[in-house]
Design a protein around this motif. Structure first.
Motif, short mmCIF file in Angstrom:
data_model
loop_
_atom_site.label_atom_id
_atom_site.label_comp_id
_atom_site.label_asym_id
_atom_site.label_seq_id
_atom_site.Cartn_x
_atom_site.Cartn_y
_atom_site.Cartn_z
N ALA B 46 0.85 -1.20 0.00
CA ALA B 46 0.00 0.00 0.00
C ALA B 46 0.88 1.24 0.00
O ALA B 46 2.08 1.17 0.33
N MET B 47 0.29 2.36 -0.37
CA MET B 47 1.01 3.64 -0.37
C MET B 47 0.17 4.73 0.28
O MET B 47 -1.04 4.79 0.06
N TYR B 48 0.84 5.58 1.04
CA TYR B 48 0.23 6.82 1.54
C TYR B 48 1.10 7.97 1.04
O TYR B 48 2.31 7.99 1.26
N ILE B 49 0.45 8.93 0.37
CA ILE B 49 1.18 10.03 -0.25
C ILE B 49 0.79 11.34 0.42
O ILE B 49 -0.38 11.72 0.42
N GLY B 50 1.78 12.05 0.95
CA GLY B 50 1.54 13.38 1.50
C GLY B 50 1.71 14.42 0.42
O GLY B 50 2.74 14.47 -0.25
N ASN B 51 0.70 15.24 0.24
CA ASN B 51 0.77 16.29 -0.79
C ASN B 51 -0.19 17.39 -0.38
O ASN B 51 -1.34 17.12 -0.06
N MET B 52 0.30 18.63 -0.37
CA MET B 52 -0.58 19.71 0.06
C MET B 52 -1.55 20.14 -1.03
O MET B 52 -2.74 20.25 -0.80
N SER B 53 -1.05 20.43 -2.22
CA SER B 53 -1.95 21.07 -3.18
C SER B 53 -1.55 20.89 -4.62
O SER B 53 -1.38 21.87 -5.36
N ALA B 54 -1.47 19.63 -5.07
CA ALA B 54 -1.23 19.42 -6.50
C ALA B 54 -2.35 20.04 -7.32
O ALA B 54 -2.15 20.47 -8.45
N GLY B 55 -3.55 20.12 -6.74
CA GLY B 55 -4.67 20.75 -7.44
C GLY B 55 -4.36 22.17 -7.84
O GLY B 55 -4.64 22.59 -8.97
N GLN B 56 -3.75 22.93 -6.93
CA GLN B 56 -3.43 24.32 -7.24
C GLN B 56 -2.07 24.48 -7.93
O GLN B 56 -1.88 25.40 -8.71
N SER B 87 1.48 17.42 5.60
CA SER B 87 0.96 16.28 4.83
C SER B 87 1.90 15.08 4.88
O SER B 87 1.45 13.93 4.99
N GLY B 88 3.20 15.33 4.79
CA GLY B 88 4.17 14.22 4.82
C GLY B 88 4.15 13.48 6.14
O GLY B 88 4.14 12.24 6.18
N GLY B 111 6.14 11.79 0.17
CA GLY B 111 5.68 13.16 0.15
C GLY B 111 6.20 13.82 -1.10
O GLY B 111 7.31 13.51 -1.56
N ILE B 112 5.41 14.70 -1.67
CA ILE B 112 5.83 15.36 -2.91
C ILE B 112 5.14 16.70 -3.06
O ILE B 112 3.98 16.85 -2.68
N GLY B 337 4.46 19.34 0.76
CA GLY B 337 3.97 17.98 1.06
C GLY B 337 5.08 16.98 1.30
O GLY B 337 4.87 15.94 1.92
N ALA B 338 6.29 17.26 0.80
CA ALA B 338 7.41 16.33 0.93
C ALA B 338 8.17 16.51 2.23
O ALA B 338 8.89 15.60 2.69
N THR B 339 8.03 17.68 2.85
CA THR B 339 8.90 18.03 3.98
C THR B 339 8.85 17.03 5.13
O THR B 339 9.89 16.63 5.67
N GLY B 340 7.66 16.58 5.50
CA GLY B 340 7.54 15.66 6.64
C GLY B 340 8.26 14.34 6.39
O GLY B 340 8.76 13.72 7.34
N ILE B 341 8.31 13.90 5.16
CA ILE B 341 9.01 12.66 4.83
C ILE B 341 10.51 12.92 4.71
O ILE B 341 11.34 12.11 5.15
#
Lengths: 387, 387
Positions: B46-56, B87-88, B111-112, B337-341
């Motif tokens: 499984a994968m969990y991806i942290g990302n704040m705002s790829a939408g924006q 998020s990460g 995180g990305i 979003g990547a910072t926490g990882i």
């Protein structure tokens, strides 16, 4: 891992909610769920919020913090999960895992989307970000366009007709008429669907789910605690999640969603039931063809026979397998992040036996099926009426 | 609940990555993590991806499906979690819960963020959606403005100086010079920070973390499996998450983050250690004042003495409690979003003893501290070098 139950449900009216803000909507759904569960907000240990795109719809990320704040529930952990239109289903799955594992006891799984604060073209643009932007949308694909490709191929391979697709919309509007929270309380006919304006043929306006504001909330708790409460407990018997290519052009087949099949396999196996055991199902009918594919992929009939099953009336209330008794995405409305939780609200009412005019008699096992994008994500849950 | 370990880490270069797309970045980080763990992608459950705002930032939601697709890992469950810049950390926490509970064995926590594909003013606008839009941003607050309020109050209450804040930036740039993946390999001085252009006084340009592209990935697995592998296992000894009001004006205090204190309490308790046991920490220095508040809230010194601890050099490598040996958000860069990882990647290197020139001698216990918005969300993890 311990058994998990849904002990409370709450939902807002679905529709164009000009008079309610994002934060007011979620509080309304949450307060109803707490009241339904007859517990206090102070008992809540954590929250998972399904939301597709508050960033694009209301220019606000970090909504899990905002919601914990406005619900007066900070400092509990509050986490947003996103998988396009499957965000609600994903939120439930995370809540279920966190309770089953013993990390938390009482957990809120909620879903919300406020879609009408932007112009319609901005809303459809935001919805298209569920599909592969670089490889499909930038090349001209629209979201209805992608589902229209699936519909065309389904018609070609299996003889599915536009009339059969229209019958999905007619049934779901009929059901919505019996659901107070539904966006539409208007009956439609096969003829009116066929004559509605083309969106991307063979899909016409009345084959498509609408743009909707709405929020829904359920409270997840250990089954042993649920059994001590007054209400009929609704046990989460199975949970399944799967992914597929985000882009449609990478798929081996266009006539079904592999993610649905995989997620359903997981959920059926965990619940130790098969499709023949399901008494009532809420499936992801973002377009009418999507419901036809879903009832095949979930095993309610053979691949290619979803149109026929619909035409025979077997998916109506009173049929072999009633589908979308709530009105579904088509009739109840489709606030994308809320949809996966709204489906659970309906199944809980059905299994409790308090679904009013739309009650499926003797329903004991129910299923929810929530899809992200064109099937890049699918989440399936199976619920059993507890003792 | 079983013990959980990190068995592999991977990270991209942080910076303005014009030559890499979103999907290329995450594949690069993921492939490095798999190689580091010496396992095959087919083993991932499984994968969990942290990302704040790829939408924006890149007009793409549903990124968990996109990533599973491009990594060739569909149909495994793939879920995006979002808590602004936390998020990460949230992605790691979900991965840890899913492995600890036995739901999954090998799980990717990634995180990305791809932030430089939009104009700078769009990027700062997107970042501001981590704060309360309706009640603060629409009234004129900017993100640096909110942290400047905290800095002003900290200076007023405790005598913290602009020089002390500048020393945070100087230290973190020094550390970044020893980190190959860092955005900046430039040393700065207290004088150059003080003379840098004002953003919102007392915060100047060099008090602020930059806009960055980057991705990071860690592989989470049961500790018993990790102990059988070649590498030194790094055990996830504690995890904590808390929320607070999203709006700053609702808080009782502006000189610390309650969410940090609560999340740290949870993590310390679970890990059965205290602040005095931590050998190395990566904390959320989105602005220099944020690091000063963090080292107080995490208990490395008393409230109000963070500036003094920094001035004494105790947070430098070789000091009492080295903080942000990677360069932190200020020097390494802050792809939100990547910072926490990325913080976890650094701590794993430190505990393995392979952090090169920036190695903290004999580090056995490390901590990561990841904040969303102005403290509406905080996530703290504690790691121990395994046997």
């Amino acid at each position: 891992m311990r058994d998990v139950a849904i002990i409370g449900v709450g939902i807002t009216k679905f529709g164009e909610l000009w008079d309610l803000s994002f934060r007011q909507m979620i509080i309304e759904a949450g307060a109803r769920a707490l009241e339904d569960a007859d517990i206090d907000g102070k008992q809540i240990d954590a929250m998972y919020i399904g939301n597709m795109s508050a960033g694009q719809f209301i220019c606000q990320e970090h909504i899990a913090s905002l919601i914990a704040d406005h619900a007066g529930l900070a400092p509990i952990p509050s986490t947003r999960v996103e998988g396009a239109c499957a965000s609600g289903g994903l939120a439930l799955r995370q809540a279920v895992i966190s309770v089953a594992s013993g990390v938390h006891d009482y957990v809120v799984a909620a879903g919300i989307e406020k879609m009408t604060d932007v112009m319609t073209e901005q809303a459809t643009g935001a919805l298209a970000t569920a599909a592969d932007q670089e490889w499909e949308v930038n090349a001209g694909a629209t979201f209805p366009g992608l589902y229209a490709l699936m519909a065309r191929r389904h018609m070609y391979e299996f003889g599915t007709t536009e009339e059969q697709m229209a019958m999905v919309a007619v049934k779901n509007h009929n059901n919505a008429c019996m659901n107070p929270c539904a966006q539409y309380h208007t009956r439609i006919t096969v003829e009116s669907v066929l004559k509605s304006p083309p969106v991307v043929l063979p899909l016409k306006l009345l084959d498509c789910s609408p743009i909707t504001d709405g929020a829904a909330c359920v409270i997840v708790a250990p089954a042993e605690k649920a059994r001590k409460m007054d209400r009929v407990p609704v046990i989460v018997a199975g949970t399944g999640q799967a992914s597929d290519t985000i882009s449609l052009h990478s798929r081996q087949s266009l006539t079904g969603l592999m993610a649905t099949t995989r997620a359903a396999d997981m959920a059926y196996k965990m619940a130790r039931v098969g499709p023949e055991d399901i008494d009532v199902a809420e499936v992801h009918d973002c377009f009418t063809i999507a419901e036809i594919m879903a009832i095949e992929d979930l095993g309610f009939c053979k691949k290619g026979e979803g149109g026929k099953l619909t035409e025979e009336g077997q998916t109506e209330i009173g049929g072999k397998i009633p589908v979308n008794t709530s009105g579904g995405l088509k009739g109840k409305g489709h606030p994308v992040g809320a949809t996966g939780i709204a489906q659970v609200v309906e199944i809980v009412h059905q299994l409790r036996g308090d679904a009013g005019k739309r009650q499926v008699k003797g329903a004991e096992i129910g299923l929810t099926h929530n899809v992200g994008g064109t099937g890049g994500t699918a989440v399936v849950h199976i619920f059993k009426r507890g003792d």
